[in-house]
Design an enzyme around this catalytic site. Structure first.
Site, PDB file in Angstrom:
ATOM      1  N   CYS A 101       0.842  -1.201   0.000  1.00 18.79           N
ATOM      2  CA  CYS A 101       0.000   0.000   0.000  1.00 18.79           C
ATOM      3  C   CYS A 101       0.881   1.257   0.000  1.00 18.79           C
ATOM      4  O   CYS A 101       1.520   1.556  -0.998  1.00 18.79           O
ATOM      5  CB  CYS A 101      -0.991  -0.029   1.156  1.00 18.79           C
ATOM      6  SG  CYS A 101      -2.373   1.133   0.933  1.00 18.79           S
ATOM      7  N   HIS A 186      -3.324  -5.312   0.719  1.00 16.16           N
ATOM      8  CA  HIS A 186      -2.829  -5.600   2.060  1.00 16.16           C
ATOM      9  C   HIS A 186      -2.860  -7.103   2.372  1.00 16.16           C
ATOM     10  O   HIS A 186      -3.761  -7.579   3.058  1.00 16.16           O
ATOM     11  CB  HIS A 186      -3.687  -4.880   3.101  1.00 16.16           C
ATOM     12  CG  HIS A 186      -3.451  -3.410   3.178  1.00 16.16           C
ATOM     13  ND1 HIS A 186      -2.408  -2.850   3.887  1.00 16.16           N
ATOM     14  CD2 HIS A 186      -4.143  -2.384   2.634  1.00 16.16           C
ATOM     15  CE1 HIS A 186      -2.467  -1.531   3.776  1.00 16.16           C
ATOM     16  NE2 HIS A 186      -3.505  -1.222   3.037  1.00 16.16           N
ATOM     17  N   GLU A 188      -1.072  -8.540   4.458  1.00 15.47           N
ATOM     18  CA  GLU A 188      -0.674  -8.717   5.857  1.00 15.47           C
ATOM     19  C   GLU A 188      -1.853  -8.673   6.832  1.00 15.47           C
ATOM     20  O   GLU A 188      -1.727  -9.080   7.993  1.00 15.47           O
ATOM     21  CB  GLU A 188       0.349  -7.638   6.257  1.00 15.47           C
ATOM     22  CG  GLU A 188      -0.215  -6.290   6.637  1.00 15.47           C
ATOM     23  CD  GLU A 188      -0.575  -5.392   5.464  1.00 15.47           C
ATOM     24  OE1 GLU A 188      -0.768  -4.186   5.688  1.00 15.47           O
ATOM     25  OE2 GLU A 188      -0.662  -5.893   4.327  1.00 15.47           O
TER      26      GLU A 188
END
Length: 254
Positions: A101, A186, A188
């Site tokens: 990002c 994202h 994660e």
């Protein structure tokens, strides 16, 4: 009789530089997967005054995560300015770089590209479809549903290779040279992180945004493929190390 010189032993670093942008930021699943592989995470937050390492020889990779600020805030945030100046040094050193990002947008700007809001004001928050380009098929098996949380997009320079795209924000993933990657989404973010992000978020008040219930209820459906993808990707990413200490890994990645 000449005795052949011994080849230098390969030094394998087990430390990863984790760059975040807020005190409460966490590396989520990416951090957990790296620790599972035996890496020590060195958490750095330039926005809170942390210095970024000049000597990268002790690091196996660098991951720069997201944040609410813009990659264009280098005039007002010393931490953003510091990261933009540091990223080219990481790439030139041959260290594997991964930007997620804001981390991808910072990579874009550091390379001479542009970061701007969508011309029609569109944002991507929640689960979004992306698909690989022809070059990206080496990194993605096919179209994916990924988790997004952003309001700006990228125009990458010619030195970059586009890996993933969609109609709203055409740059969803890209690569610069052998060792630097940026992804707009994202991978994660865990379910626990989604619960925190979507709680009382002003971003969810914008028109057309997926509401909190969608973010949480669809996690079980959309997250497992993303989990498998990032788990596999990290091994290939770490193998892009271009330093002389890891020539075999670098060749294997290509």
């Amino acid at each position: 009789m000449t005795v052949p010189a011994e080849k230098p032993k390969k030094v394998v670093s087990k430390k990863i530089a984790i760059v975040v942008h807020q005190e409460q930021s966490r590396p989520g699943r990416v951090g957990a997967l790296l620790e599972k592989r035996g890496y020590e995470l060195h958490r750095l937050c330039p926005n809170l005054g942390c210095n970024l390492p000049e000597d990268m020889s002790d690091y196996a990779g660098v991951v720069i995560f997201g944040g609410p600020m813009s990659a264009n805030d280098c005039g007002t945030l010393a931490g953003i300015k510091c990261e933009l100046e540091w990223i080219p040094k990481v790439i030139d050193a041959g260290v594997p770089y991964l930007g997620l990002c804001l981390g991808a947008q910072l990579l874009t700007r550091a390379l001479g590209g542009r970061v701007n809001p969508h011309p029609e004001g569109k944002v991507e928050v929640g689960y979004v479809d992306i698909e690989p380009t022809e070059a990206g098929r080496a990194w993605f098996e096919g179209p994916m549903k990924v988790y997004q949380w952003h309001r700006e997009g990228m125009q990458i320079p010619d030195c970059c290779e586009l890996l993933a795209t969609n109609d709203t924000y055409p740059v969803q993933g890209f690569r610069c040279g052998p060792n630097a990657f940026g992804f707009q989404f994202h991978p994660e973010v865990t379910l626990e992180m989604k619960e925190i992000w979507t709680l009382k978020s002003e971003r969810l008040k914008q028109p057309g945004i997926q509401q909190r219930g969608v973010h949480l209820s669809m996690h079980a459906l959309y997250d497992p493929p993303l989990d498998r993808w990032i788990d596999s990707f990290l091994d290939r990413w770490l193998a892009t190390d271009q330093r002389s200490a890891a020539p075999e890994l670098a060749m294997a990645a290509d």
